[in-house]
Design an enzyme around this catalytic site. Sequence first.
Site, PDB file in Angstrom:
ATOM      1  N   GLU A 204       0.745  -1.265   0.160  1.00 29.90           N
ATOM      2  CA  GLU A 204      -0.094  -0.040  -0.107  1.00 29.90           C
ATOM      3  C   GLU A 204       0.746   1.253   0.134  1.00 29.90           C
ATOM      4  OE1 GLU A 204      -0.462  -2.534   1.975  1.00 29.90           O
ATOM      5  OE2 GLU A 204      -2.428  -2.755   2.534  1.00 29.90           O
ATOM      6  N   ARG A 257       3.671  -0.785  15.595  1.00 29.82           N
ATOM      7  CA  ARG A 257       2.570  -0.095  16.373  1.00 29.82           C
ATOM      8  C   ARG A 257       3.009   0.854  17.729  1.00 29.82           C
ATOM      9  NH1 ARG A 257       2.172  -5.364  15.923  1.00 29.82           N
ATOM     10  NH2 ARG A 257       1.987  -7.008  17.540  1.00 29.82           N
ATOM     11  N   GLU A 342      -3.786  -6.204  17.293  1.00 28.70           N
ATOM     12  CA  GLU A 342      -2.808  -6.520  16.678  1.00 28.70           C
ATOM     13  C   GLU A 342      -1.692  -7.299  17.578  1.00 28.70           C
ATOM     14  OE1 GLU A 342       0.416  -4.388  13.987  1.00 28.70           O
ATOM     15  OE2 GLU A 342      -1.093  -5.314  12.427  1.00 28.70           O
ATOM     16  N   LYS A 502      -2.323 -10.792   2.983  1.00 19.65           N
ATOM     17  CA  LYS A 502      -1.387 -10.167   2.082  1.00 19.65           C
ATOM     18  C   LYS A 502      -0.778 -11.320   0.909  1.00 19.65           C
ATOM     19  CE  LYS A 502       0.984  -7.407   5.563  1.00 19.65           C
ATOM     20  NZ  LYS A 502       2.354  -7.040   6.393  1.00 19.65           N
TER      21      LYS A 502
END
Length: 534
Positions: A204, A257, A342, A502
């Site tokens: 992306e 993150r 996550e 993915k």
Amino acid sequence: MMTMWDELHALQSGVADRRIQTLFDDPARFYAFSARFDGMLLDYSKTNIDDAIRAALIALAEAAGLPEARAAMFGGERINRTEGRAVLHTALRAPAGSVIEIGGENVMPEVEETRARMARFATTLRSGAFKAQGGRVTDVVNIGIGGSDLGPAMAVAALAPYHDGPRCHFVSNVDGAHIHDTLAGLNPETTVVIVASKTFATVETMTNAATARDWMAASVADPGAQFVALSSAEDRAAEFGIAPERVFGFADWVGGRYSVWGPIGLSLMIAIGPDEFSAFLDGAAAMDAHFRDAPPEENLPVLLALTGIWHRQICGYPSRAVLPYDQRLALLPAYLQQLEMESNGKRVAMDGADLTRPSGPIVWGAPGTNGQHAFYQLLHQGTDIVPCEFMIAAEGHEPSLAHHHALLVANCLAQSEALMKGRPLESARAIMAAKGVHGDEAEIQARHRVFPGNRPSTTLAYDRLTPRRLGQIIALYEHRVFVEGVILGINSFDQWGVELGKELATALGPVLSGDEDAEGKDGSTAGLVTFLRR
Ligand code: F6P
């Protein structure tokens, strides 16, 4: 032999019918079941946790090895076992001069050097010394996704009152609409693009980065000079054509993150300036010290985690709602979704064995008061219980709008009160009688107006949403996730669950373009390919 888990389940059975409100027969309950740190207060008195339950939860954390696990994380041990990495985002915000070692090597000199380079770059951009083709930079576009987007996007929005640098924009979705709409209002000659990607390989981000480069190349002679890279893969950034002086690297021990504290926070530093960014780091570092040193009964991350374990693992509530009564924290629920889901959305323990209890909860939410007019109906009268985590500042940043803030505070407190107290049938009947409605119709109408109550919530109150306080709040949640992960015995720092999708997306590319047929695909996927290929 009875385990700590069994003991907690037994305690829960014993209080399952208890009304939380009755716990306030003890006038000291609020003080006994709230904790303060710096300018923050965590109130968990509106839960069914009592002295015995809290003691059992603390014992559970200790039996799970929390003190040792915490020391291992801060000590740079490779606790992210499935990726063979240390977990040291805390080093990114550690005070200058700290010594933090991985395998005997102090990581701080490099951290501090990168911090200083970031500050120099942000200052040149903010002062106008950095010249884009069209002169002073007016706009910065951060292209990243997941942890390379949510942290800076959330923090930039949260700290709007401190913005005095170029405007910051964020593009994450591979949907062309996102980059199209963002670039549409910008002048390429006065725009800097930051490509934020730990791996510099996320499809992306790389697709959006290439599109942004084409957009810039149409009118800028040297587009690469207006690109910046934030990445652990500095060689890939160089291949993309970004000169080393505008590449800000970070080590593999910074999880995506958990990365807003270092180079990934560059857009925030550009927006608010290096000094306020330092205050943001200092707030987080203060929370780190508190988490390391405070006893469990006073330790905000530990208490918030234990409340989470109580609600999810012991009471069995599948989700929790994050409800900031702070419009500038509108992106916090999305940020916490990644941080929590996550990290703790795992089905096996550290040793690969199946988890014998539920994983972390579903995390969702929206700012108050907006949520009140959307989904609070379910919170109050739905058949599922959703523990609510309210957040509220004592004061806003708009002194002339103090009456707005008073309403905001009143609404926040009213919601947790209503969730706890509810409204019994007798009160609902009295309301109908006062309206002059009687008989069967009154009974039907009254039943719709009953609130069962006894729905738990916590409230995190703070003085004001400053950079320091925001740093503390984020670090509080990071450590809460860590504690919950330790108690569950899982690895909170990998994310293998994102990989299969993915891989399949990559394999579907040639099928969708018609270069390959859909052989081997299930009927549904093949049918959808046929429809979407038209
Ligand atoms: O796919 C999940 C993920 O790996 C996240 O953990 C991460 O924050 C995000 O993708 C972006 O990764 P990168 O910074 O490498 O582009």
